[in-house]
Enzyme design. Structure first.
Site, PDB file in Angstrom:
ATOM      1  N   CYS A   1      47.681  37.307  -0.947  1.00 22.06           N
ATOM      2  CA  CYS A   1      47.615  38.688  -0.473  1.00 22.06           C
ATOM      3  C   CYS A   1      46.973  39.582  -1.532  1.00 22.06           C
ATOM      4  CB  CYS A   1      49.007  39.176  -0.058  1.00 22.06           C
ATOM      5  SG  CYS A   1      48.972  40.677   0.959  1.00 22.06           S
TER       6      CYS A   1
ATOM      7  N   HIS B   1      51.533  35.072   2.968  1.00 21.95           N
ATOM      8  CA  HIS B   1      52.584  34.866   1.966  1.00 21.95           C
ATOM      9  C   HIS B   1      53.324  33.542   2.205  1.00 21.95           C
ATOM     10  CE1 HIS B   1      52.781  39.008   0.190  1.00 21.95           C
ATOM     11  NE2 HIS B   1      52.176  39.301   1.332  1.00 21.95           N
TER      12      HIS B   1
ATOM     13  N   GLU C   1      55.109  31.998   0.175  1.00 24.86           N
ATOM     14  CA  GLU C   1      56.379  32.036  -0.561  1.00 24.86           C
ATOM     15  C   GLU C   1      57.515  32.637   0.256  1.00 24.86           C
ATOM     16  OE1 GLU C   1      54.628  36.094  -1.320  1.00 24.86           O
ATOM     17  OE2 GLU C   1      53.912  34.051  -0.963  1.00 24.86           O
TER      18      GLU C   1
END
Length: 272
Positions: free
Chosen positions: A98, A221, A223
């Site tokens: 990002c 994302h 994560e």
């Protein structure tokens, strides 16, 4: 424990530890803790990076999602920018998610007034906030590239797809010939109209993940999902690199200069 009392052949435990790559995660702002947790899950060691000296020993670097302008300002204030640029230009693997994608791109539209310092290196044209503001954030199920399928899903996800979380996300509008496209997203509804240099272009599909040599970038994302395959891919990239850990000269933090505030009147008056 020492090499002698490791319970097996001398040095076996120590060798296993030495084989674990150390991944630095830029920890100025954004989702760095989530990245660190995933790095540890896939068998590497994660360390927070806030100062140049904390890059010491790192063989790879993750630049997380967050607010790219804020992250750039903090990195500049702490004297990190030239060292991050040096790390990237050394050829050691760097992954930007990002906001991190914006840091790595050579060409970025939609920059704020005055722009921001970028690390560069990734031959692509990125549109900042392509998908809109915070309220336009969304999730999507996207096809998994073959490079992703090499890694186990650990029972958390289907092998052929992955969950992508887009939060006020950028998009890659164009990628150079050396960029391998790993993911694309088909724009829902009407094609997106983007103005650049006075010209209007429409996009019904954009690139959301690329790899160029030792650089990996995702507009989403990973994560923030339970799927660790993107982190496995990056750790594998680090392990395949033959450059080893970086060594950065210890430096004092570069702090903003501040003036001592004037004493309040009550403290300037003698006690009766």
């Amino acid at each position: 424990r020492s090499r002698e009392d490791s319970g097996g052949a001398p040095g076996r435990e120590m060798s296993a530890l030495e084989d674990k790559p150390v991944i630095g995660v830029l920890a100025l702002q954004g989702s760095f803790r989530e990245h660190m947790a995933h790095v540890e899950k896939v068998g590497a060691t994660a360390v927070e990076v806030r100062r140049p000296s904390q890059l010491n020993g790192c063989s790879g670097l993750i630049i997380p999602g967050g607010e790219s302008t804020v992250m750039a300002k903090l990195a500049r204030n702490w004297g990190l920018i030239p060292h991050l640029q040096q790390f990237r230009s050394s050829g050691r693997p760097v992954w930007g998610t990002c906001a991190g994608l914006i840091f790595l791109a050579e060409d970025v539209d939609g920059q704020k007034q005055g722009g921001q310092e970028l690390l560069g290196g990734l031959d692509c044209h990125v549109c900042r906030n392509f998908f809109g503001s915070q309220v336009d954030s969304f999730e999507a199920e996207l096809p998994a590239h073959e490079v992703l399928k090499r890694f186990p899903t650990q029972g958390t996800h289907a092998e052929d797809t992955f969950r992508a979380v887009f939060i006020r996300a950028p998009a890659i509008l164009e990628a150079g010939p050396e960029c391998q496209v790993l993911s694309e997203y088909a724009v829902e509804g009407e094609p997106k109209r983007i103005e650049r240099d006075g010209q209007i272009s429409t996009y019904d599909k954009v690139i959301t993940a690329v790899q160029q040599g030792s650089l990996l970038a995702t507009a989403f994302h990973p994560e923030l999902t339970a799927d660790t395959r993107w982190h496995s891919l990056f750790v594998d990239l680090v392990q395949r690199s033959k450059l080893g850990p970086v060594s950065i000269k210890e430096e004092a933090p570069v702090l903003l200069q501040t003036e001592k505030p004037a004493d309040l009147p009550v403290f300037s008056q003698p006690i009766a």
